[in-house]
Design an enzyme around this catalytic site. Structure first.
Site, PDB file in Angstrom:
ATOM      1  N   ASN A   1       0.815  -1.207   0.000  1.00  0.00           N
ATOM      2  CA  ASN A   1       0.000   0.000   0.000  1.00  0.00           C
ATOM      3  C   ASN A   1       0.853   1.264   0.000  1.00  0.00           C
ATOM      4  O   ASN A   1       1.993   1.258   0.435  1.00  0.00           O
ATOM      5  CB  ASN A   1      -0.902  -0.010   1.223  1.00  0.00           C
ATOM      6  CG  ASN A   1      -0.081   0.179   2.482  1.00  0.00           C
ATOM      7  OD1 ASN A   1       0.285   1.282   2.841  1.00  0.00           O
ATOM      8  ND2 ASN A   1       0.250  -0.913   3.152  1.00  0.00           N
TER       9      ASN A   1
ATOM     10  N   LYS B   1       1.323   1.474  16.367  1.00  0.00           N
ATOM     11  CA  LYS B   1       1.770   2.737  15.778  1.00  0.00           C
ATOM     12  C   LYS B   1       0.566   3.594  15.456  1.00  0.00           C
ATOM     13  O   LYS B   1      -0.485   3.075  15.072  1.00  0.00           O
ATOM     14  CB  LYS B   1       2.555   2.445  14.500  1.00  0.00           C
ATOM     15  CG  LYS B   1       3.164   3.676  13.848  1.00  0.00           C
ATOM     16  CD  LYS B   1       4.197   3.282  12.819  1.00  0.00           C
ATOM     17  CE  LYS B   1       3.617   3.008  11.456  1.00  0.00           C
ATOM     18  NZ  LYS B   1       4.633   2.576  10.490  1.00  0.00           N
TER      19      LYS B   1
ATOM     20  N   LYS C   1      -0.681   7.523  13.543  1.00  0.00           N
ATOM     21  CA  LYS C   1      -0.324   8.665  12.723  1.00  0.00           C
ATOM     22  C   LYS C   1      -0.381   9.930  13.554  1.00  0.00           C
ATOM     23  O   LYS C   1      -1.291  10.097  14.384  1.00  0.00           O
ATOM     24  CB  LYS C   1      -1.294   8.776  11.539  1.00  0.00           C
ATOM     25  CG  LYS C   1      -1.323   7.543  10.652  1.00  0.00           C
ATOM     26  CD  LYS C   1       0.028   7.267  10.034  1.00  0.00           C
ATOM     27  CE  LYS C   1      -0.017   6.067   9.103  1.00  0.00           C
ATOM     28  NZ  LYS C   1       1.321   5.755   8.557  1.00  0.00           N
TER      29      LYS C   1
ATOM     30  N   ASP D   1       4.043   8.162  13.541  1.00  0.00           N
ATOM     31  CA  ASP D   1       4.447   8.283  12.142  1.00  0.00           C
ATOM     32  C   ASP D   1       3.898   9.574  11.559  1.00  0.00           C
ATOM     33  O   ASP D   1       2.690   9.796  11.556  1.00  0.00           O
ATOM     34  CB  ASP D   1       3.884   7.064  11.369  1.00  0.00           C
ATOM     35  CG  ASP D   1       4.345   7.023   9.921  1.00  0.00           C
ATOM     36  OD1 ASP D   1       5.117   7.923   9.505  1.00  0.00           O
ATOM     37  OD2 ASP D   1       3.937   6.083   9.207  1.00  0.00           O
TER      38      ASP D   1
ATOM     39  N   GLU E   1       8.664   8.389  13.419  1.00  0.00           N
ATOM     40  CA  GLU E   1       8.858   7.897  12.043  1.00  0.00           C
ATOM     41  C   GLU E   1       8.659   8.950  10.961  1.00  0.00           C
ATOM     42  O   GLU E   1       7.716   9.727  11.022  1.00  0.00           O
ATOM     43  CB  GLU E   1       7.871   6.742  11.806  1.00  0.00           C
ATOM     44  CG  GLU E   1       7.878   6.188  10.383  1.00  0.00           C
ATOM     45  CD  GLU E   1       6.998   4.953  10.242  1.00  0.00           C
ATOM     46  OE1 GLU E   1       6.827   4.218  11.237  1.00  0.00           O
ATOM     47  OE2 GLU E   1       6.479   4.726   9.140  1.00  0.00           O
TER      48      GLU E   1
ATOM     49  N   GLU F   1      10.763   4.169   4.221  1.00  0.00           N
ATOM     50  CA  GLU F   1       9.764   3.458   3.412  1.00  0.00           C
ATOM     51  C   GLU F   1       9.556   4.098   2.052  1.00  0.00           C
ATOM     52  O   GLU F   1       9.013   3.464   1.153  1.00  0.00           O
ATOM     53  CB  GLU F   1       8.426   3.387   4.162  1.00  0.00           C
ATOM     54  CG  GLU F   1       7.723   4.731   4.284  1.00  0.00           C
ATOM     55  CD  GLU F   1       6.365   4.616   4.984  1.00  0.00           C
ATOM     56  OE1 GLU F   1       6.349   4.303   6.176  1.00  0.00           O
ATOM     57  OE2 GLU F   1       5.348   4.840   4.324  1.00  0.00           O
TER      58      GLU F   1
ATOM     59  N   ASP G   1      11.122  -0.838   1.962  1.00  0.00           N
ATOM     60  CA  ASP G   1      10.109  -1.853   1.622  1.00  0.00           C
ATOM     61  C   ASP G   1      10.615  -2.627   0.404  1.00  0.00           C
ATOM     62  O   ASP G   1      10.792  -2.051  -0.667  1.00  0.00           O
ATOM     63  CB  ASP G   1       8.788  -1.137   1.312  1.00  0.00           C
ATOM     64  CG  ASP G   1       7.646  -2.082   0.981  1.00  0.00           C
ATOM     65  OD1 ASP G   1       7.911  -3.156   0.395  1.00  0.00           O
ATOM     66  OD2 ASP G   1       6.494  -1.735   1.277  1.00  0.00           O
TER      67      ASP G   1
ATOM     68  N   HIS H   1       8.553  -1.591   5.864  1.00  0.00           N
ATOM     69  CA  HIS H   1       7.196  -1.084   5.638  1.00  0.00           C
ATOM     70  C   HIS H   1       6.401  -2.103   4.824  1.00  0.00           C
ATOM     71  O   HIS H   1       6.973  -2.897   4.079  1.00  0.00           O
ATOM     72  CB  HIS H   1       7.285   0.229   4.853  1.00  0.00           C
ATOM     73  CG  HIS H   1       6.011   0.668   4.203  1.00  0.00           C
ATOM     74  ND1 HIS H   1       5.673   0.295   2.914  1.00  0.00           N
ATOM     75  CD2 HIS H   1       4.993   1.448   4.645  1.00  0.00           C
ATOM     76  CE1 HIS H   1       4.494   0.836   2.620  1.00  0.00           C
ATOM     77  NE2 HIS H   1       4.068   1.537   3.636  1.00  0.00           N
TER      78      HIS H   1
ATOM     79  N   GLU I   1       6.277  -4.753   9.564  1.00  0.00           N
ATOM     80  CA  GLU I   1       5.054  -4.005   9.831  1.00  0.00           C
ATOM     81  C   GLU I   1       3.835  -4.914   9.660  1.00  0.00           C
ATOM     82  O   GLU I   1       3.898  -5.953   9.003  1.00  0.00           O
ATOM     83  CB  GLU I   1       4.952  -2.814   8.867  1.00  0.00           C
ATOM     84  CG  GLU I   1       3.821  -1.861   9.188  1.00  0.00           C
ATOM     85  CD  GLU I   1       3.929  -0.528   8.449  1.00  0.00           C
ATOM     86  OE1 GLU I   1       4.594  -0.478   7.397  1.00  0.00           O
ATOM     87  OE2 GLU I   1       3.359   0.467   8.926  1.00  0.00           O
TER      88      GLU I   1
END
Ligand code: MG
Length: 388
Positions: free
Chosen positions: A53, A181, A183, A212, A238, A264, A291, A321, A340
């Site tokens: 994603n 985690k 945001k 993040d 992050e 990431e 990633d 990621h 993750e």
């Protein structure tokens, strides 16, 4: 041994969530099936891949450049030297022919999607689950038997307030995660601190919460937030500034003593090396999140691991990621620090095999040949439909 056909498609993973930069209402991914002429149990072996994603589908690049180069290659040029398997490394060179260096953009995603399918196929030819195949081929032959995972969530969403944040964090604990985690940077500092404190209240300690920013902050805001969150002793802070702003990362490292994480959105060996050279990242505490799918696949990720060794970094500092099963196998085989996980998001591509659950913050791998996407029933329907 030949590749007989390659099929690609697009799958929506739309969602109402948002981070500090983007919403996911139009998010989609590319999926791919690489069909071989190797027959097992009466059926040809097929390798499957998809992109994680955060980056959109890349069908145009796959259809116009990457797939045609592989389909016209001499079959002898895509095999290992002993001709017992397909060679993702040799195929990488073939599909990257006539591509200039730098400016990686979405090309690295297209190559990564194909690379995942090729490693899935190669492990199936070898009749091993991917993590054992990778450990035998690139590692020490003794893979980790389970992998640390953390629950990535805490997105902003319509109608989501502090009670919902608490309920979400409790849900992660109930699923077996120890670390979660959330945001930040999509609201003001005051509101974000309230969200952080609500999460810590449920998780029990700041060391069990990562935050993040998704690259949103300038240096002043990065330091302002850093000063505010430092007393919480968070798991990590992050992607605080733009992923390519190595100076910002380095200046933040001078001010913020607790762990930072980023990487990431760095999609190549060279970008990753620039982070290590210029980003002020500290090998004793900071985390690297490259990633393997978004950054030209495992072939490039192995080069990144080699680079990290040269600069004195442990593979344990890497927690990729993406929350996908490909990186989970890689983490076990190359002895990374973890992977993750998105327990509630990005259906049907995200997450791991249906029958496997998290226990005390760790997760085991599938033992069927390849990545084991066949054991993600809803997702596998879409993959199989590509070629069936
Ligand atoms: Mg992130």
């Amino acid at each position: 041994m030949k590749i007989t056909s390659i099929h690609e498609g697009t799958l929506p993973i739309s969602s109402t969530i948002r981070n500090a930069w983007i919403d996911f209402s139009n998010m989609d991914v590319s999926i791919i099936a690489v069909v071989s002429d190797v027959i097992r149990d009466g059926r040809p072996l097929v390798g499957y891949g998809f992109n994680s994603n955060g980056r959109y589908s890349v069908g145009e690049i796959l259809r116009r450049r990457i797939i045609p180069r592989l389909l016209v290659a001499d079959p002898a040029d895509i095999l290992t030297d002993d001709e017992t398997n397909f060679s993702p490394e040799k195929i990488w060179d073939i599909v990257m022919s006539n591509e200039k260096p730098g400016g990686h953009g979405e090309r690295s995603v297209a190559v990564g999607v194909l690379d995942m399918a090729l490693f899935d196929l190669a492990a199936k030819v070898a009749d091993k689950p991917l993590y054992r195949f990778l450990s035998d081929t690139y590692g020490d032959g003794v893979p980790d038997e389970d992998v640390f995972v953390y629950a990535a969530g805490g997105y902003y969403a319509p109608g989501k307030g502090l009670p919902e944040v608490r309920a979400e964090m409790q849900g992660f604990l109930d699923l077996g995660y120890n670390v979660a985690k959330m945001k930040i940077g999509g609201a003001g500092l005051k509101e974000d601190l309230q969200r952080i404190e609500a999460a810590i209240d449920v998780l029990g300690d700041g060391s069990r919460l990562a935050v993040d920013v998704n690259g949103r902050f300038d240096l002043d805001t990065a330091i302002e937030y850093g000063n505010a969150i430092e007393p919480y002793n968070l798991f990590w802070y992050e992607e605080v500034g733009d992923p390519l702003d190595y100076q910002l990362q380095s200046q933040l490292a001078d001010k913020y003593p607790n762990p930072m994480a980023t990487g990431e959105n760095l999609f190549s060996l060279v970008d990753s090396r620039n982070l290590i050279r210029h980003g002020g990242m500290r090998p004793d505490k900071d985390i690297l999140q490259f990633d393997p799918v978004l950054s030209y696949g495992l072939v490039e990720y192995l080069r990144i691991q080699e680079m990290l060794r040269e600069y004195g970094w442990s593979s344990r500092s890497c927690i990729p990621h993406g929350g996908h099963q490909f990186a989970l196998h890689i983490a076990a085989a190359l002895k990374l620090g973890g992977n993750e996980s998105y327990p509630g998001e990005f259906f049907p591509t995200g997450g791991f095999a249906d029958e496997i659950s998290v226990e005390n913050g760790r997760i085991k791998l599938t033992e069927i040949p390849g990545i084991g996407l066949e054991h993600k029933a809803e997702f596998y329907k879409h993959l199989r439909a590509l070629h069936a």
